[in-house]
Design a protein around this motif. Structure first.
Motif, PDB file in Angstrom:
ATOM      1  N   MET A 877      59.548  -8.934  24.079  1.00  0.00           N
ATOM      2  CA  MET A 877      60.322  -8.064  24.985  1.00  0.00           C
ATOM      3  C   MET A 877      59.864  -6.619  24.884  1.00  0.00           C
ATOM      4  O   MET A 877      59.758  -5.900  25.890  1.00  0.00           O
ATOM      5  CB  MET A 877      61.812  -8.160  24.641  1.00  0.00           C
ATOM      6  CG  MET A 877      62.446  -9.485  25.082  1.00  0.00           C
ATOM      7  SD  MET A 877      64.095  -9.717  24.419  1.00  0.00           S
ATOM      8  CE  MET A 877      65.002  -8.539  25.424  1.00  0.00           C
ATOM      9  N   LYS A 878      59.519  -6.200  23.634  1.00  0.00           N
ATOM     10  CA  LYS A 878      59.053  -4.825  23.400  1.00  0.00           C
ATOM     11  C   LYS A 878      57.724  -4.601  24.118  1.00  0.00           C
ATOM     12  O   LYS A 878      57.507  -3.581  24.781  1.00  0.00           O
ATOM     13  CB  LYS A 878      58.875  -4.605  21.895  1.00  0.00           C
ATOM     14  CG  LYS A 878      58.999  -3.158  21.448  1.00  0.00           C
ATOM     15  CD  LYS A 878      58.943  -3.090  19.937  1.00  0.00           C
ATOM     16  CE  LYS A 878      59.102  -1.655  19.465  1.00  0.00           C
ATOM     17  NZ  LYS A 878      59.011  -1.571  18.007  1.00  0.00           N
ATOM     18  N   ARG A 879      56.809  -5.616  23.991  1.00  0.00           N
ATOM     19  CA  ARG A 879      55.498  -5.532  24.633  1.00  0.00           C
ATOM     20  C   ARG A 879      55.652  -5.473  26.151  1.00  0.00           C
ATOM     21  O   ARG A 879      54.973  -4.722  26.857  1.00  0.00           O
ATOM     22  CB  ARG A 879      54.648  -6.733  24.210  1.00  0.00           C
ATOM     23  CG  ARG A 879      53.146  -6.508  24.410  1.00  0.00           C
ATOM     24  CD  ARG A 879      52.323  -7.691  23.962  1.00  0.00           C
ATOM     25  NE  ARG A 879      52.356  -7.884  22.527  1.00  0.00           N
ATOM     26  CZ  ARG A 879      52.810  -8.974  21.951  1.00  0.00           C
ATOM     27  NH1 ARG A 879      53.268  -9.958  22.685  1.00  0.00           N
ATOM     28  NH2 ARG A 879      52.826  -9.081  20.644  1.00  0.00           N
ATOM     29  N   LEU A 880      56.581  -6.297  26.692  1.00  0.00           N
ATOM     30  CA  LEU A 880      56.824  -6.339  28.136  1.00  0.00           C
ATOM     31  C   LEU A 880      57.350  -4.994  28.634  1.00  0.00           C
ATOM     32  O   LEU A 880      56.912  -4.494  29.681  1.00  0.00           O
ATOM     33  CB  LEU A 880      57.854  -7.449  28.424  1.00  0.00           C
ATOM     34  CG  LEU A 880      57.962  -7.928  29.874  1.00  0.00           C
ATOM     35  CD1 LEU A 880      56.707  -8.704  30.262  1.00  0.00           C
ATOM     36  CD2 LEU A 880      59.177  -8.812  30.049  1.00  0.00           C
ATOM     37  N   ALA A 881      58.243  -4.405  27.835  1.00  0.00           N
ATOM     38  CA  ALA A 881      58.796  -3.092  28.206  1.00  0.00           C
ATOM     39  C   ALA A 881      57.705  -2.029  28.209  1.00  0.00           C
ATOM     40  O   ALA A 881      57.647  -1.172  29.102  1.00  0.00           O
ATOM     41  CB  ALA A 881      59.907  -2.711  27.221  1.00  0.00           C
ATOM     42  N   GLU A 883      54.466  -2.572  28.684  1.00  0.00           N
ATOM     43  CA  GLU A 883      53.579  -2.833  29.833  1.00  0.00           C
ATOM     44  C   GLU A 883      54.203  -2.321  31.126  1.00  0.00           C
ATOM     45  O   GLU A 883      53.527  -1.758  31.993  1.00  0.00           O
ATOM     46  CB  GLU A 883      53.293  -4.337  29.936  1.00  0.00           C
ATOM     47  CG  GLU A 883      52.274  -4.821  28.912  1.00  0.00           C
ATOM     48  CD  GLU A 883      52.154  -6.336  28.888  1.00  0.00           C
ATOM     49  OE1 GLU A 883      52.799  -6.995  29.729  1.00  0.00           O
ATOM     50  OE2 GLU A 883      51.420  -6.861  28.022  1.00  0.00           O
ATOM     51  N   THR A 884      55.508  -2.489  31.273  1.00  0.00           N
ATOM     52  CA  THR A 884      56.227  -2.012  32.466  1.00  0.00           C
ATOM     53  C   THR A 884      56.120  -0.488  32.563  1.00  0.00           C
ATOM     54  O   THR A 884      55.872   0.072  33.633  1.00  0.00           O
ATOM     55  CB  THR A 884      57.713  -2.431  32.397  1.00  0.00           C
ATOM     56  OG1 THR A 884      57.796  -3.814  32.062  1.00  0.00           O
ATOM     57  CG2 THR A 884      58.413  -2.202  33.725  1.00  0.00           C
ATOM     58  N   LEU A 885      56.284   0.164  31.389  1.00  0.00           N
ATOM     59  CA  LEU A 885      56.178   1.631  31.365  1.00  0.00           C
ATOM     60  C   LEU A 885      54.783   2.092  31.761  1.00  0.00           C
ATOM     61  O   LEU A 885      54.609   3.053  32.519  1.00  0.00           O
ATOM     62  CB  LEU A 885      56.518   2.158  29.961  1.00  0.00           C
ATOM     63  CG  LEU A 885      58.013   2.311  29.629  1.00  0.00           C
ATOM     64  CD1 LEU A 885      58.190   2.550  28.151  1.00  0.00           C
ATOM     65  CD2 LEU A 885      58.619   3.474  30.414  1.00  0.00           C
ATOM     66  N   VAL A 886      53.761   1.361  31.228  1.00  0.00           N
ATOM     67  CA  VAL A 886      52.357   1.705  31.555  1.00  0.00           C
ATOM     68  C   VAL A 886      52.104   1.556  33.047  1.00  0.00           C
ATOM     69  O   VAL A 886      51.489   2.405  33.698  1.00  0.00           O
ATOM     70  CB  VAL A 886      51.381   0.826  30.722  1.00  0.00           C
ATOM     71  CG1 VAL A 886      49.960   0.942  31.234  1.00  0.00           C
ATOM     72  CG2 VAL A 886      51.452   1.223  29.257  1.00  0.00           C
ATOM     73  N   ASP A 887      52.621   0.437  33.640  1.00  0.00           N
ATOM     74  CA  ASP A 887      52.451   0.193  35.090  1.00  0.00           C
ATOM     75  C   ASP A 887      53.106   1.291  35.908  1.00  0.00           C
ATOM     76  O   ASP A 887      52.545   1.775  36.905  1.00  0.00           O
ATOM     77  CB  ASP A 887      53.050  -1.171  35.480  1.00  0.00           C
ATOM     78  CG  ASP A 887      52.227  -2.317  34.886  1.00  0.00           C
ATOM     79  OD1 ASP A 887      51.082  -2.053  34.461  1.00  0.00           O
ATOM     80  OD2 ASP A 887      52.738  -3.453  34.833  1.00  0.00           O
ATOM     81  N   GLU A 888      54.313   1.725  35.490  1.00  0.00           N
ATOM     82  CA  GLU A 888      55.024   2.808  36.216  1.00  0.00           C
ATOM     83  C   GLU A 888      54.252   4.118  36.142  1.00  0.00           C
ATOM     84  O   GLU A 888      54.143   4.860  37.115  1.00  0.00           O
ATOM     85  CB  GLU A 888      56.433   2.980  35.621  1.00  0.00           C
ATOM     86  CG  GLU A 888      57.408   1.898  36.071  1.00  0.00           C
ATOM     87  CD  GLU A 888      58.769   2.020  35.385  1.00  0.00           C
ATOM     88  OE1 GLU A 888      58.956   2.969  34.605  1.00  0.00           O
ATOM     89  OE2 GLU A 888      59.633   1.135  35.623  1.00  0.00           O
ATOM     90  N   ASP A 889      53.663   4.393  34.945  1.00  0.00           N
ATOM     91  CA  ASP A 889      52.852   5.616  34.790  1.00  0.00           C
ATOM     92  C   ASP A 889      51.632   5.585  35.701  1.00  0.00           C
ATOM     93  O   ASP A 889      51.266   6.599  36.315  1.00  0.00           O
ATOM     94  CB  ASP A 889      52.387   5.748  33.328  1.00  0.00           C
ATOM     95  CG  ASP A 889      53.551   6.126  32.404  1.00  0.00           C
ATOM     96  OD1 ASP A 889      54.608   6.516  32.937  1.00  0.00           O
ATOM     97  OD2 ASP A 889      53.397   5.991  31.173  1.00  0.00           O
ATOM     98  N   ASP A 890      51.003   4.375  35.806  1.00  0.00           N
ATOM     99  CA  ASP A 890      49.824   4.238  36.685  1.00  0.00           C
ATOM    100  C   ASP A 890      50.190   4.491  38.135  1.00  0.00           C
ATOM    101  O   ASP A 890      49.456   5.164  38.880  1.00  0.00           O
ATOM    102  CB  ASP A 890      49.225   2.824  36.547  1.00  0.00           C
ATOM    103  CG  ASP A 890      48.551   2.638  35.187  1.00  0.00           C
ATOM    104  OD1 ASP A 890      48.331   3.666  34.496  1.00  0.00           O
ATOM    105  OD2 ASP A 890      48.274   1.478  34.806  1.00  0.00           O
TER     106      ASP A 890
END
Length: 899
Positions: A877-881, A883-890
């Motif tokens: 869940m931590k990794r998924l969160a 990755e979601t943050l990285v996608d939003e930054d992109d």
């Protein structure tokens, strides 16, 4: 019949020094005239099947952990192999020995007796005619020597004395160190310790003072004596020895105040510090001490039960705790310095303390006074004991440890028993209560009392576990209660004397009660508790017991007779005259001989064996008798103790102990010997003047046979003794014929004739061969083999499976065997249930023990798997969160770029 001594429970420590084994995982504790080894890693205890003549006072362990020297109160020593658990050599030191210690290299050992220290050559690995050869005798102290410690390289040793001095002696004749005397104390030396790889010394006295001594020479600085001087001295000694029957060894005589010429170019000690433990004055005498050289940890125990942990040489206090209200008699530290063992002889306590985590590794205590009663659980896995100290203790027969103690009673226990389900313990006491304890939650959930306060002398519970009965010794009544409601159902009157024993028929609702009015009454529960029969005897009845099948009743009376009754028809079927078999010993203060005293003695405890063919009987004697009921003959006599520290052990009085004024036993020699003064001088405040020396009398208070039929137990003055079936190699063939040989069995097995191979193996009756044959049967063939087994061999296979369960790791394989045999032959086995009950209960006990072990392991594994899954899920869940943050930054950066 079970005849091999297998364990001593109920006593964990008596007196003497505690010792850890070489690896530090097991503790050796002297229990009377035996030694027990407590395996702290595997949580098991074992008592060695060897005994000294008197109580053990000191134990010395060899550095390699293979040998031990046990020395008793009079100085008789046993050299014991700890690997073979047997006695190798006997030796007599002629005087009481205070301490014994092996040198770290294992080549020598020193004992202290009187005011001398004797150094012997340690027994080697080769066979020797004389295992104890005297090397040197060291003189110096004026009073008794108390303690020993060696340097790490075995070059020197120190000896403490009651004359308040400590002496350092060279194990060899060193040119600059033969002997050295150290003073500085105002009381008896309790312990002395060398620093690691050094001649620096710590001495501790009874008035709680510690002296730190510094040596001006290192161990490497010890110089060998010039050859000329050594040869001259040896020749002088040889001339002396020519006139002696046996060589005395070299003698070294120390002087407390040597002249200047003798001290020139010799090792010198100087006192660099003196510390006091009891600055506040709230501690009593210092009684014991131990020092761990690697960690510089000093542990000291006091008479008030307090112990201190100090770090040396700074004398900084780590912690101070109270573990008992009794004197700490012995302390030992294991090789790693993590565990500290304490022995308190007053209450018989043994504690192992892990000082870093401040937790108990082991906490055991026997009954303070003697045990009075015992009972086996229905599966034979537990034993409950009741003592005169008012405590009820439950012991595990496989580990020999007490795992729960109930202290609710306020007076001595008279009887204990288990209910048929094995989860409820009942105890009767002189405090006027019968209490029921729950083994699931370890609590007292029922308390049964009588309308008027009454002292209960005996107890019985019916086979359903619903009806509880107790007999009174002052109102001559029997009280009946309901287990479920706790209410008093009935009071049975009719006896004209104290009720001495109660027993329920295992198969019917009939209660037998024995009384001092020379009768045994049988009460029918289904017929409103009416007296069904009254059996009249010639003497006061002491104990009554039903046979396991309920068809026979055994009664022991005050005239020493055991009578057997067919209670259905009120007919006596047999009797045994057992008074002469008791073979009483003569007490030290008895005015009449043992033979005359035996005329008034009788059996006070009685029980049937599991198969009902024999009966065990014991009383105020060191013997337990086993009689065959059918033939009415004595089959075997067990001597339960050979410890002459107990009273009534000898048949004849020792003439050396008799004077014109009477027995020497009348003189109270032992008063205040250890922690006070023997002679009450004017103005002396130390020591307990009310202290008296006494000898407990040997007696058997209760006997019980295990429901599994493989062991029996006796509560005695020594503790709880267990005797089991001899597990040694015994060739005991069954229906053997000329063709049954190991080679023929292997040939039959090779031809895959499994049933025939099993029958042949059981005919030869060799355990290893039976195991090999049974384990060779494929698991898919077990069903077929079980169905084709003759009925006679089904019972034998079940018995083998029960014993194999205890040691084998093939758990599932043997469970399949047990399951198939019981499913296929269950109906036929049911018809012989009484005869087969011990075997089935033994099988149940073995399976139950494995079930408990495996279920704990499974629960732990399930918990670990759940924990691992939860951790991995959380990480996912931590990794998924992330990755979601990285996608939003992109996305944000892309939108900024487009703008």
């Amino acid at each position: 019949l079970p005849s091999q001594f297998s364990g001593l429970l109920g006593t964990v420590y008596r007196r003497g020094n505690l010792s850890f084994t070489r690896d530090g995982s097991a503790l050796i504790s002297p229990v009377g005239n035996r030694i027990s080894v407590f395996d702290l890693k595997n949580n098991k205890c074992e008592t060695f099947p060897l005994a000294t003549r008197l109580n053990i006072v000191c134990v010395g362990l060899s550095p390699d952990g293979s040998l031990a020297i046990l020395i008793d109160e009079e100085g008789a020593a046993l050299l014991v192999s700890l690997i073979g658990k047997c006695v190798i050599h006997h030796f007599y030191f002629h005087k009481p020995v205070h301490s014994v210690s092996f040198s770290p290299d294992g080549k020598k050992f020193v004992i202290t007796k009187d005011n001398v220290a004797l150094m012997y050559h340690a027994p080697g690995r080769k066979r020797e005619f004389n295992a104890f050869v005297l090397d040197k005798t060291y003189y110096g102290p004026y009073d008794e020597t108390t303690c020993i410690d060696w340097t790490d390289d075995s070059k020197c040793f120190a000896v403490g004395s009651k004359d308040m001095s400590t002496w350092v002696f060279g194990a060899e004749r060193w040119a600059n160190l033969i002997y050295y005397s150290l003073g500085g104390h105002k009381d008896i030396i309790v312990a002395c310790f060398f620093e690691e790889n050094s001649l620096d010394l710590y001495t501790i006295s009874q008035d709680a003072a510690l002296c730190v001594w510094q040596c001006d020479t290192e161990l490497d600085g010890l110089k060998p004596m010039p050859p000329k001087d050594a040869a001259r001295e040896k020749n002088a000694e040889k001339n002396d020895e020519e006139f002696l029957e046996e060589p005395k060894g070299e003698e070294i005589r120390g002087k407390a105040n040597p002249n200047e010429q003798e001290t020139r170019d010799k090792v010198k000690y100087s006192r660099v510090a003196k510390y006091f433990f009891n600055k506040e004055g709230d501690f009593n005498n210092l009684t014991s001490a131990a020092y761990h050289k690697k960690t510089h940890l000093l542990v000291t125990g006091f008479a008030s039960g307090i112990f201190h942990l100090h770090e040396l040489p700074d004398f900084s206090l780590i912690h101070s705790l109270s573990i008992s209200d009794q004197r700490i008699a012995s302390i030992s530290i294991n090789c790693t310095g993590d565990w500290i063992a304490f022995g308190c002889s007053g209450l018989g306590q043994l504690l192992v303390w892990e000082w870093q985590s401040e937790s108990y590794v082991l906490k055991q205590q026997g009954h303070f006074n003697s045990m009075v009663s015992l009972a086996y659980s229905p599966d034979g896995q537990y034993i409950v004991t009741g003592g005169e100290d008012g405590k009820v203790k439950v012991w595990n027969t496989s580990s020999s440890f007490c795992f729960v103690t109930f202290t609710e009673h306020t007076s001595g226990i008279t009887a204990v028993t288990f209910t048929s389900n094995g989860y409820v313990i009942l105890s009767a006491s002189l405090d006027g209560t019968v209490r029921a304890f729950d083994l699931h939650r370890y609590r007292n959930f029922r308390t049964f009392t009588s309308p008027r306060p009454s002292q209960f002398s005996c107890l019985a519970v019916d086979s359903s576990g619903e009806i509880v009965s107790a007999g009174s010794q002052d109102s001559f009544e029997i009280f009946i209660w309901s287990m479920q409601s706790g209410r008093l159902l009935d009071v049975l009157s009719g006896h004209e004397g104290p009720i001495s024993s109660l027993s329920f028929n295992p198969m019917k609702c009939v209660l037998a009660s024995a009384s001092w009015d020379k009768t045994v009454k049988l009460w029918d529960m289904l017929d409103s508790w009416r007296t069904k029969e009254t059996l009249i005897l010639n003497s006061d009845v002491l104990v009554v017991a039903f046979r396991p099948d309920g068809k026979e009743l055994a009664v022991a009376a005050l005239n020493g007779q055991i009578t057997f009754w067919d209670h259905e028809n009120a007919v006596q079927t047999g009797s045994i005259e057992g008074r002469h078999d008791l073979q009483m010993g003569r007490k030290e203060l008895d005015k009449i001989t043992a033979k005359q005293a035996a005329k008034g003695k009788s059996f006070t405890t009685l029980c049937y064996s599991a198969d009902g063919q024999s009966v065990l009987a014991g009383g105020l004697s060191k013997f337990v008798c086993i009689y065959n009921v059918k033939e009415q003959i004595l089959m075997k006599k067990f001597e339960i103790s050979c410890n002459f520290s107990l009273d009534a052990m000898e048949e004849y009085l020792d003439r050396r102990k008799m004077t014109e004024f009477g027995s020497m036993a009348l003189i109270d020699e032992g008063a205040g010997g250890e922690d006070g003064v023997a002679i009450p001088l004017p103005g002396v405040k130390r020591g307990d003047m009310s202290y008296r020396h006494f000898k407990p009398e040997i007696r058997v208070t209760c006997l019980r046979f295990s429901p599994t039929g493989r062991s029996w137990a006796a509560t005695t003055t020594e503790g709880l003794l267990i005797y089991s079936l001899d597990s040694g190699l015994i060739f005991d063939p069954f229906e053997l014929d000329i063709d049954v040989t190991p080679s023929n069995i292997h040939k039959t097995l090779h031809q895959k004739e499994y049933t025939m191979a099993i029958i042949m193996a059981f005919k030869l009756n060799e355990k290893k061969l039976i195991q090999e044959v049974i384990e060779a049967v494929p698991s898919n063939e077990i069903d077929v083999v079980c169905s084709s087994l003759p009925d006679l061999y089904v019972e034998k296979v079940l018995e083998f499976l029960a014993s194999a369960f205890e040691i084998s790791c093939h758990l599932e394989f043997y469970l399949i065997w047990a399951h198939k045999l019981l499913m296929l032959h269950g109906q036929k086995l049911k018809t012989r249930s009484v005869k087969l009950l011990p075997v089935i209960q033994f099988l149940q006990k073995s399976i139950q023990r494995h079930f408990e072990d495996v279920s704990k392991l499974c629960e732990w594994n399930i918990y670990n798997i759940k924990y691992a899954l939860a951790v991995s899920q959380q990480r996912g869940m931590k990794r998924l969160a992330e990755e979601t943050l990285v996608d939003e930054d992109d996305l944000d950066s892309d939108s900024d770029y487009l703008m």
